[in-house]
Write a protein that holds these residues in place. Structure first.
Motif, PDB file in Angstrom:
ATOM      1  N   PHE A 153       0.816  -1.209   0.000  1.00  0.00           N
ATOM      2  CA  PHE A 153       0.000   0.000   0.000  1.00  0.00           C
ATOM      3  C   PHE A 153       0.853   1.264   0.000  1.00  0.00           C
ATOM      4  O   PHE A 153       1.893   1.343   0.667  1.00  0.00           O
ATOM      5  CB  PHE A 153      -0.896   0.064   1.235  1.00  0.00           C
ATOM      6  CG  PHE A 153      -2.004  -0.965   1.286  1.00  0.00           C
ATOM      7  CD1 PHE A 153      -2.408  -1.663   0.163  1.00  0.00           C
ATOM      8  CD2 PHE A 153      -2.655  -1.221   2.495  1.00  0.00           C
ATOM      9  CE1 PHE A 153      -3.424  -2.599   0.217  1.00  0.00           C
ATOM     10  CE2 PHE A 153      -3.675  -2.153   2.564  1.00  0.00           C
ATOM     11  CZ  PHE A 153      -4.057  -2.844   1.428  1.00  0.00           C
ATOM     12  N   THR A 154       0.380   2.255  -0.743  1.00  0.00           N
ATOM     13  CA  THR A 154       0.796   3.647  -0.621  1.00  0.00           C
ATOM     14  C   THR A 154      -0.466   4.435  -0.265  1.00  0.00           C
ATOM     15  O   THR A 154      -1.535   4.172  -0.828  1.00  0.00           O
ATOM     16  CB  THR A 154       1.399   4.168  -1.930  1.00  0.00           C
ATOM     17  OG1 THR A 154       2.597   3.436  -2.221  1.00  0.00           O
ATOM     18  CG2 THR A 154       1.717   5.650  -1.846  1.00  0.00           C
ATOM     19  N   GLY A 155      -0.361   5.376   0.663  1.00  0.00           N
ATOM     20  CA  GLY A 155      -1.560   6.048   1.156  1.00  0.00           C
ATOM     21  C   GLY A 155      -1.679   7.495   0.734  1.00  0.00           C
ATOM     22  O   GLY A 155      -0.683   8.217   0.636  1.00  0.00           O
ATOM     23  N   PHE A 156      -2.927   7.905   0.491  1.00  0.00           N
ATOM     24  CA  PHE A 156      -3.275   9.311   0.306  1.00  0.00           C
ATOM     25  C   PHE A 156      -4.123   9.751   1.492  1.00  0.00           C
ATOM     26  O   PHE A 156      -4.998   9.005   1.957  1.00  0.00           O
ATOM     27  CB  PHE A 156      -4.073   9.529  -0.981  1.00  0.00           C
ATOM     28  CG  PHE A 156      -3.237   9.759  -2.210  1.00  0.00           C
ATOM     29  CD1 PHE A 156      -1.926   9.310  -2.290  1.00  0.00           C
ATOM     30  CD2 PHE A 156      -3.762  10.419  -3.301  1.00  0.00           C
ATOM     31  CE1 PHE A 156      -1.157   9.515  -3.431  1.00  0.00           C
ATOM     32  CE2 PHE A 156      -3.014  10.633  -4.453  1.00  0.00           C
ATOM     33  CZ  PHE A 156      -1.709  10.185  -4.516  1.00  0.00           C
ATOM     34  N   ALA A 157      -3.888  10.961   1.964  1.00  0.00           N
ATOM     35  CA  ALA A 157      -4.682  11.549   3.027  1.00  0.00           C
ATOM     36  C   ALA A 157      -5.979  12.118   2.457  1.00  0.00           C
ATOM     37  O   ALA A 157      -6.163  12.223   1.239  1.00  0.00           O
ATOM     38  CB  ALA A 157      -3.884  12.662   3.713  1.00  0.00           C
TER      39      ALA A 157
END
Length: 265
Positions: free
Chosen positions: A85-89
């Motif tokens: 996973f890579t996350g966006f706020a």
């Protein structure tokens, strides 16, 4: 399956205790069936079934009070699955200090911001959005839901105007910039150097020929693969991309190359 690495830029996840309700709410909003349940485990299973190595995960705050809780959940999910996973706020235009929350989110390892004006009920040309653009500009990409003929919150012309006002902000227009307004997307969004596009929630209406036309219009350097999980199933959406018949160099860029460069993956 494909010989190229794949990054799914557009997936939504929710805490397990609310995932089913959240997914059902999305289905109600779009008046469409939801294929998956929106949990982390379900997404991981879907990625494995599709041979997709990584997903960009995010969620949307429909009120300012929910922003920190959502960002904490996304950051925890990324920390638990750093190889997947890579996350966006998320931010909200009515929150008091978006700059401080963005700094906090980035310090937790999140890489961008996701907004959904239809759900947040704030138009992209509303003055309240300017503080969101300002805190993201030159700092991180801003992924926007784009286009829905039922509303007038995030039409392609509004995205084009915002991109011109903020040339140092990288915009990602979801759904090839149009959702149900692809003609408007084709009119307003080509040629803008700071606007990228994802492929999510587009095949169901455009089909392979329409997708190819939009990709050729924007250029493969500007397009990123995305599914809109849990609305769609990643394996099925990936197969649709492969069936367009794009050249290998274009396919590599869309499936992962563009996202990897944009997010530093």
């Amino acid at each position: 399956m494909t010989k190229y690495p794949v990054i799914d830029l557009h997936t939504h996840i929710y805490p397990e205790k609310i995932a089913h309700h959240a997914s059902d709410s999305i289905g109600d909003f779009y008046q469409a069936p939801i294929r998956q349940d929106g949990t982390v485990e379900s997404l991981l299973r879907c990625l494995d079934e599709a041979g997709i190595g990584r997903a960009v995960v995010h969620s949307v705050a429909i009120s300012p009070e929910r922003v920190q809780h959502i960002n904490d959940f996304i950051a925890r999910s990324v920390a638990q699955h750093p190889d997947r996973f890579t996350g966006f706020a998320t931010l909200h235009p009515d929150m008091d200090n978006p700059a401080a929350e963005l700094d906090r989110a980035l310090s937790m390892g999140l890489k961008g911001v996701k907004m959904h004006s239809d759900m947040q009920r704030v138009a992209l040309d509303d003055p309240r959005m300017e503080k969101i653009y300002a805190v993201c500009e030159g700092v991180c990409p801003l992924l926007l839901h784009a286009g829905d003929r039922r509303y007038h919150f995030d039409n392609p012309s509004q995205i084009a105007a915002a991109a011109k006002r903020h040339p140092k902000l990288t915009f990602i227009a979801a759904h090839l910039g149009g959702y149900s307004e692809w003609d408007e997307s084709a009119r307003w969004l080509p040629g803008l150097p700071n606007v990228f596009f994802d492929t999510s929630s587009s095949f169901f209406a455009l089909g392979s020929d329409g997708m190819r036309r939009m990709i050729e219009l924007f250029g493969a350097d500007r397009v990123l693969y995305g599914t809109d999980y849990p609305m769609w199933t990643p394996a099925e959406e990936l197969q649709k991309v492969l069936e367009i018949g794009l050249p290998g160099d274009a396919l590599e860029k869309i499936l992962s190359g563009n996202a990897a460069r944009l997010l530093g993956i």
